[in-house]
Design a protein around this motif. Structure first.
Motif, short mmCIF file in Angstrom:
data_model
loop_
_atom_site.label_atom_id
_atom_site.label_comp_id
_atom_site.label_asym_id
_atom_site.label_seq_id
_atom_site.Cartn_x
_atom_site.Cartn_y
_atom_site.Cartn_z
N THR A 94 25.33 31.60 4.65
CA THR A 94 25.33 30.80 3.43
C THR A 94 24.51 31.55 2.37
OG1 THR A 94 23.34 29.61 4.06
CG2 THR A 94 25.45 28.70 4.80
N PRO A 95 24.54 31.12 1.10
CA PRO A 95 23.72 31.79 0.07
C PRO A 95 22.23 31.83 0.38
CG PRO A 95 25.38 30.42 -0.96
CD PRO A 95 25.44 30.12 0.51
N ASP A 96 21.73 30.85 1.16
CA ASP A 96 20.30 30.86 1.51
C ASP A 96 20.04 31.53 2.85
OD1 ASP A 96 21.62 28.86 2.79
OD2 ASP A 96 20.18 27.29 2.37
N ARG A 97 20.98 32.39 3.28
CA ARG A 97 20.83 33.24 4.46
C ARG A 97 20.74 32.47 5.78
NH1 ARG A 97 19.62 38.75 3.92
NH2 ARG A 97 20.48 39.47 1.93
N LEU A 98 21.39 31.32 5.86
CA LEU A 98 21.52 30.61 7.13
C LEU A 98 22.88 30.94 7.73
CD1 LEU A 98 20.04 27.10 6.22
CD2 LEU A 98 18.87 29.06 7.27
N VAL A 99 22.95 30.97 9.05
CA VAL A 99 24.18 31.39 9.74
C VAL A 99 25.14 30.21 9.83
CG1 VAL A 99 25.14 32.31 11.86
CG2 VAL A 99 22.92 33.13 11.06
N LEU A 100 26.30 30.37 9.20
CA LEU A 100 27.32 29.33 9.23
C LEU A 100 28.26 29.53 10.41
CD1 LEU A 100 28.33 26.85 7.73
CD2 LEU A 100 29.78 28.35 6.35
N ALA A 101 28.57 30.81 10.73
CA ALA A 101 29.46 31.10 11.86
C ALA A 101 29.00 32.38 12.54
CB ALA A 101 30.90 31.25 11.39
N ASP A 102 28.93 32.33 13.85
CA ASP A 102 28.56 33.49 14.67
C ASP A 102 29.85 34.01 15.31
OD1 ASP A 102 27.40 35.38 16.26
OD2 ASP A 102 26.01 34.03 17.26
N LEU A 103 30.16 35.29 15.07
CA LEU A 103 31.41 35.89 15.56
C LEU A 103 31.06 37.08 16.45
CD1 LEU A 103 33.11 35.92 12.05
CD2 LEU A 103 33.45 34.20 13.82
N PRO A 104 30.70 36.85 17.71
CA PRO A 104 30.27 37.95 18.56
C PRO A 104 31.40 38.92 18.85
CG PRO A 104 30.53 35.94 19.84
CD PRO A 104 30.70 35.55 18.41
N GLY A 105 31.03 40.17 19.08
CA GLY A 105 32.02 41.21 19.37
C GLY A 105 31.80 42.43 18.51
N ARG A 106 32.68 43.42 18.66
CA ARG A 106 32.57 44.65 17.89
C ARG A 106 33.43 44.55 16.64
NH1 ARG A 106 32.72 49.72 22.23
NH2 ARG A 106 30.87 49.08 23.43
N TRP A 107 32.81 44.88 15.52
CA TRP A 107 33.51 44.84 14.23
C TRP A 107 33.29 46.18 13.53
CZ3 TRP A 107 36.14 40.38 12.67
CH2 TRP A 107 35.94 39.25 13.48
N ASP A 108 34.36 46.72 12.98
CA ASP A 108 34.27 47.99 12.26
C ASP A 108 33.68 47.75 10.87
OD1 ASP A 108 35.79 50.03 10.23
OD2 ASP A 108 35.35 50.99 12.15
N GLY A 109 32.57 48.43 10.57
CA GLY A 109 31.87 48.19 9.31
C GLY A 109 32.73 48.48 8.09
N GLU A 110 33.50 49.55 8.13
CA GLU A 110 34.33 49.92 6.99
C GLU A 110 35.42 48.88 6.75
OE1 GLU A 110 35.33 51.73 3.67
OE2 GLU A 110 33.63 52.32 4.94
N GLU A 111 36.03 48.38 7.81
CA GLU A 111 37.06 47.36 7.68
C GLU A 111 36.47 46.07 7.11
OE1 GLU A 111 38.97 46.79 11.40
OE2 GLU A 111 40.02 48.73 11.35
N VAL A 112 35.28 45.71 7.57
CA VAL A 112 34.64 44.50 7.07
C VAL A 112 34.35 44.62 5.58
CG1 VAL A 112 32.56 43.07 7.19
CG2 VAL A 112 33.65 43.86 9.30
N ARG A 113 33.87 45.79 5.14
CA ARG A 113 33.58 45.99 3.72
C ARG A 113 34.85 45.93 2.88
NH1 ARG A 113 29.66 49.47 5.92
NH2 ARG A 113 31.13 51.20 5.95
N ARG A 114 35.95 46.50 3.36
CA ARG A 114 37.21 46.45 2.61
C ARG A 114 37.73 45.03 2.51
NH1 ARG A 114 38.75 51.27 5.53
NH2 ARG A 114 40.01 49.99 6.93
N PHE A 115 37.53 44.25 3.56
CA PHE A 115 37.95 42.86 3.55
C PHE A 115 37.11 42.04 2.58
CE2 PHE A 115 37.30 38.53 5.18
CZ PHE A 115 38.61 38.05 5.21
N ALA A 116 35.79 42.30 2.56
CA ALA A 116 34.86 41.48 1.78
C ALA A 116 34.90 41.79 0.29
CB ALA A 116 33.45 41.66 2.30
#
Length: 251
Positions: free
Chosen positions: A5-27
């Motif tokens: 959230t904007p105040d840095r609280l965790v809304l969803a925890d998505l465990p597993g391996r995520w590719d950093g470059e793919e996440v940045r392109r998505f975001a």
């Protein structure tokens, strides 16, 4: 990965391996910031992930299918056969043969991905596992331990409050009124969240253990070990202050 959230609280925890470059392109087109915590100290990562927002969820993919009905009796039978083989080989002085057999068996289990058969090559588990669970349940009822059987729990040994998961000790705090020692517990609720904080004598939170804890068990545990206890609802500001200042956590 975690969604904050904007105040840095965790809304969803998505465990597993995520590719950093793919996440940045998505975001990027969504205007979402991406914070990479790979270089962050593990303590900071744990306390951040334990700071859950109201409505928090953990998504871990498709649920595992229930085990087949035949698996438990086969596993118990395999454990009994393994125990008989172990006793026989040791009785005839061939303990080395059992060690070789069990070592090869564990390798094969990893290869065929049938870890439930480990009891055949570690047959003592057939006896020790249910006994250990029964003893832990008895300790839960007596107040000498709180938490889940085989999972995250607290106990006290030689005057130290121990944070444990299974048979391993994650951290421990001496019980007392000196700096850094555990003095009291806070069992809290905030919106739909619940958890337990361990506090030092000076009032600083030492450990955050989010999740459901039995008030009855916590009260009995605190009374038995000379720990203070507060049970109350906390508001948004107090919750944010607590999760932002705690030293350690178990997400």
């Amino acid at each position: 990965m975690a969604l904050l959230t904007p105040d840095r609280l965790v809304l969803a925890d998505l465990p597993g391996r995520w590719d950093g470059e793919e996440v940045r392109r998505f975001a990027a087109p969504l205007g979402l910031s991406v914070f990479e915590a790979g270089a962050t100290h593990s303590t900071q990562a744990r306390t951040a992930l334990a700071a859950r927002a109201p409505g928090w969820i953990r998504l871990a993919g498709m649920p595992a299918p229930p085990p087949a009905r035949w698996r438990r009796p086969v596993a118990v039978g395999a454990g009994v056969l393994g125990l008989a083989a172990m006793v026989y080989l040791i009785s005839i002085g061939a303990g080395y043969a059992w060690r070789a057999f069990s070592s090869v068996g564990r390798v094969l289990i990893d290869v065929i991905e049938a870890k439930w058969l480990v009891v055949m090559f570690s047959p003592v588990l057939v006896v020790l596992s249910p006994v250990r669970k029964r003893l832990l349940r008895r300790r839960l009822g007596s107040g000498s331990v709180i938490g889940s059987v085989g999972g995250l729990h607290l106990d006290v040994s030689s005057g130290a409050l121990r944070v444990r998961r299974g048979m391993g000790t994650l951290r421990e705090y001496r019980i007392g009124q000196e700096p850094g020692q555990a003095a009291w517990l806070l069992l809290y609720r905030h919106a739909d969240l619940a958890g337990l904080f361990v506090f030092g004598a000076a009032g600083a939170p030492l450990e955050h253990l989010p999740g459901p804890w039995s008030p009855e068990h916590v009260n009995r545990f605190a009374s038995q070990h000379g720990l203070g206890l507060q049970v109350r609802q906390v508001d948004k500001d107090e919750y944010a202050a607590l999760v932002g200042s705690v030293r350690e956590a178990c997400p």
